[in-house]
Design a protein around this motif. Sequence first.
Motif, PDB file in Angstrom:
ATOM      1  N   TRP A 117      14.851  50.975 -38.421  1.00 59.51           N
ATOM      2  CA  TRP A 117      13.549  50.454 -39.145  1.00 59.51           C
ATOM      3  C   TRP A 117      12.920  49.741 -37.981  1.00 59.51           C
ATOM      4  O   TRP A 117      11.584  50.079 -38.330  1.00 59.51           O
ATOM      5  N   GLY A 142      10.701  52.202 -36.563  1.00 64.63           N
ATOM      6  CA  GLY A 142       9.601  52.776 -37.261  1.00 64.63           C
ATOM      7  C   GLY A 142       9.918  53.580 -38.380  1.00 64.63           C
ATOM      8  O   GLY A 142       8.952  54.484 -38.842  1.00 64.63           O
ATOM      9  N   ALA A 143      11.243  53.843 -38.607  1.00 69.35           N
ATOM     10  CA  ALA A 143      11.558  54.621 -39.854  1.00 69.35           C
ATOM     11  C   ALA A 143      10.827  54.286 -41.078  1.00 69.35           C
ATOM     12  O   ALA A 143      10.565  52.930 -41.196  1.00 69.35           O
ATOM     13  N   GLN A 144      10.720  55.180 -41.950  1.00 71.22           N
ATOM     14  CA  GLN A 144       9.986  54.566 -43.140  1.00 71.22           C
ATOM     15  C   GLN A 144      10.998  53.853 -44.064  1.00 71.22           C
ATOM     16  O   GLN A 144      12.242  54.402 -44.310  1.00 71.22           O
TER      17      GLN A 144
END
Lengths: 417, 696
Positions: free
Chosen positions: A181, A184-186
Amino acid sequence: MSSQAVRPSFPAVPQRWSHVIRALDPRVLGPALLLTIVGLLALWSDRPAVVFSQTKWLVVGLAVCVGTVIVPYRRLLQLIYPFYAFVLLSLVLVIAGLGRESHHATRWLQIGPIGFQPSELAKVAVIAVLAKYIRFRRDHKTVRGLVVPFLLVLVPLALIVKQPDLGTALMLVPVLFVMLWAAGAQTRHLVAVVVLGLASLPLLWTLALEPYQKGRVRAFTAPLVEVLHETGEGLGILDPPGKEAGPGAESRAATLLKEERARNARDRRFHVERSTIAVAAGGMFGLGFRNGVMNGTDAVPESWTDFVFTVHAEEWGFVGVVVLLGLEGLLLLGLALTANEVREPAAKLLAVGALTLLGTQACVNLAMTVGLAPVTGLPLPFLSYGGSSMLSSWLILGMALNARAHKPLVFAERAFD
Amino acid sequence: MYEIRLRRLYIAFCVILCVIGARAFALQVLEVGPPEDEGGSWKSRAGRPQPFSVHPRRGEIFYADGTPMAWNVPGYGLEIEWDAIDDRIVPTVAEFRASIARRARYEAERDAARLAEQRTDRARTNLKTQQDARRAELAAWRAERVDDLGRLWPVQIVRKDKPLATRWECTICATQVKRRGVPDADCRECGALPSFEELPPPSIRDLAMLVWAGGDAPIEVLIARIQEALVLSMRRLERHPDWKSHAFLVDISAIASETIELRHEEFGGLTPMPRSSRRVDPDARQIAGGTRFPSADDVRRLTDPARRDAGWHVFDERDVLPSLVGNSLLEAVLDDELRGVPGEGNYVYRRERNFGREAIITREVADGPDLHTTIRPELQRLAMRLAASSPTGGAGAAVVLDVRDGALLAMGSASRDGMNHARTRIAPGSVYKLVTAIAVLDSGIAPAETVDCRKKGRFPNGVRYTCAHEHGDVGLHDAFVGSCNGYFAQRGATVGAQALTAAAIRLGFDTRPLVPALGEFAAWEPKSRSKHVLGRDGKLWAPDLALMGIGQSTVLASAVQVATAYARIAADGRLVTPFVLQRDRPLVAAIPIDPVLARWAPLIREAARGVVAYPEGSAFKIRELRDVGAAGKTGTAEVGRVRNEFLNNALFVGYAPHDTPRYCAIVVYERLPSGRYGAGAAGPQVAKLLAEAMRE
Ligand SMILES: [Zn+2]
Ligand SMILES: [Zn+2]
């Protein structure tokens, strides 16, 4: 030519020690040391015999922490895959039956004179390997890109669950999610995974969990109904079908089974019940140092390891609890600031991983002690008695400090935006 | 985005920590509200561990063969808390009257049975008078209690216009509430709709059943006793303005009979507390000693922090009060050891489901260890009987020692003054000639060297003497056999005080007590009676030395010491010292041997055998002594005079078998009129003791 030549090379030992000294950030080390002292005081009143040993481990832990800081983390990350492989191998060895057993679980591995818990090393390895893997990638923003990081975590996790050490294994999950997270994960991808995971829980329940783990979870989720049911004092509607035959029809085996189940149910509630009593006994200002009535006895089981918070809460009262929670908050703040200050992606990931792991472990442990979470057998970092926990906590702290100590020479790219 | 997510992550952790803090606040501050009876709930108790202690059992004292000498008789005190009492447990006047009548009937039957046991008419009359007086007294006392109850009960316990409160139990969660009339509100614990069951009133009978466990008396007696205790406490506490908050402890122990594990059982405001009493075998009272309930001084002593330096437990006042304190002898000397260390714990209350309280033991109770003595029960009984059978009914004492190691096998004493006459100082008389004999031999005077004994005479150095016979020229051996005063008086004056003292100390006549555990008196004492006892050069005057030589007036010794001296001779000079606890038993090989005693013991033992076996021996007439193969020495000491009659102490000390001595015994009868009883009074008794000792 080997690829080694084109990479910038880093000295194994810093030329100027001032780097190291500057790296020993008091915002992080201060709260950690104070927490350790709080833990030592609690141990002193509960199990004076182990205080010396714990102090020894503190010294070793500090040495490990400083040692970790000296070698630049990028040098260490170069060696991470062999290390990760070694951890996996030792986890397999433990499951294969080469480990030592304690409390229904085989968690220890002995190599020559050194005994260690591979699961504690696995925490470090997972953070490092994720940091190494994710740092220059962008594909974790897609679902497909999540596969490899998940595999990197789920393999050791499955091995640890099998030990069985559910508490430590579950610690890896938030580490994975938060690191992804933060990288930068969705968010919706991660949420989807969580939903899927919850949906598959029943399968996991039947396949993976040992009966005693099931019991612990069940004891927490169904406090009243479950116990009434298991002690046979339940209301008729809760009884499983086929039990209506009347008391005379019950076989002796069934009676024994019922008694056994009743006893287990009571044991499971026992931990939480006793620990909340001990916490409550502290009142506003506590009963005073070495004055707690539940200490030094087995009134609260594991009161010197996982439940060390009860000793502190009883002796120092709510005031002491606030101080302890404040220290935890400061420690996490220090780690968060570290994560904020570093610029290089791997360093950020290391710091975030350390923050997540130490924070989650502390929160889960404290929540379980005050009866807000199921008993999972997880030590409180820096406070609980135990060499492995002490070492791995300081090691993880060392990793975070390292990330800040060795700033990269040149980095044009702005990571994770 | 990274920074935002990082900040969110940190905030999430802070929120979780705050939730944990809030939960701790709820547990530690909110729920620890007012205690239950001030409108709080059982939940509030969970935050208040209540300390309690578990009283240790006092160690018991045993005879050598394991039969008990001093033991605990379990019993109970009853703690009455009027504050918490269930009104319905207080008897009505009619109930109380009926119960008292039952008890009176039982006591009358018991008195009648005791009366039937008496043998003589005189004893029967005496007992009857006592019983009648006591019964009248009790009847008056009880009538008063009935009046009290009639007066106090309606006023103090309930107001007249209100019905009694009943306890109700929630049918869902088993919470109890106290109310007059059926509860109409929701259950305050589980919130269920009013669904309460009336609890049966607590009955004194149930409480009595718990405590009684089958005694001699029927349970009605115990019930009456508890009811009396209730009324008594009501009356005593009546004057305190806050009388309901006092706890009142009544002893009901005489009626309970058997140990049951009963630790803090509550019974509607009545809490039976273990409070055992102590019994001592009457025959061993002079050894085990006695106990008493603690006084204020005892409490101060036992709670003194300085005890810790001595390695003893520092007691809490609440632990001292229900315990017994050693009053004398073994019970007193070994009190600290016998009393054990109380256990400590706390009651905690379960938070969930009102499952009641749980005891957390923080220190296990350590019961006092049992003590094993060297006293042989049959022998002790015999010694007591013989000590009491003085021909004139006066004081007497009897002691038996094991010659090999000095173990005290029996010590009997009888007297009107309540002292132990085996340990008090008496004039030893002729048995003390042993000391003079050793002094003579140690001074290098040959045993064969004679002294001329006329029946009454005066030696060249001015010493006067009277002898039972006219012995003529007599040597040491014959003088000892015939107990010749002439020889020993003369020799005492010759060898001097120093030699006599040295010999006395070798034989165990010391100023230190021989059996410290029994607190024996220091015994040997050359008295300085007046200024003429010490001559101008500071030495004892010859006439006094002469008297000392025959054991008269200037020396005092206890029966235990005389027995020790002869046991040392019988053991061929081994310095045996009496002891009374098995654990003090020395290794026989490790007991030192006195060279002087070892050298002369065979000679003395031959003479001691002569006392019994030779026709000229002073105890030849006592055939019983020969029958048990004893050797020994007679003794008579002039101790006073009533009208025309001299009073003598009559002693005999002997050991058997004479060739391989095993037991040494002494019997003393004090102040026998010399005309009728000689030294022979004690001899047959010693024979009985030795025969009994050898029966093993
Ligand atoms: Zn209820
Ligand atoms: Zn004579």
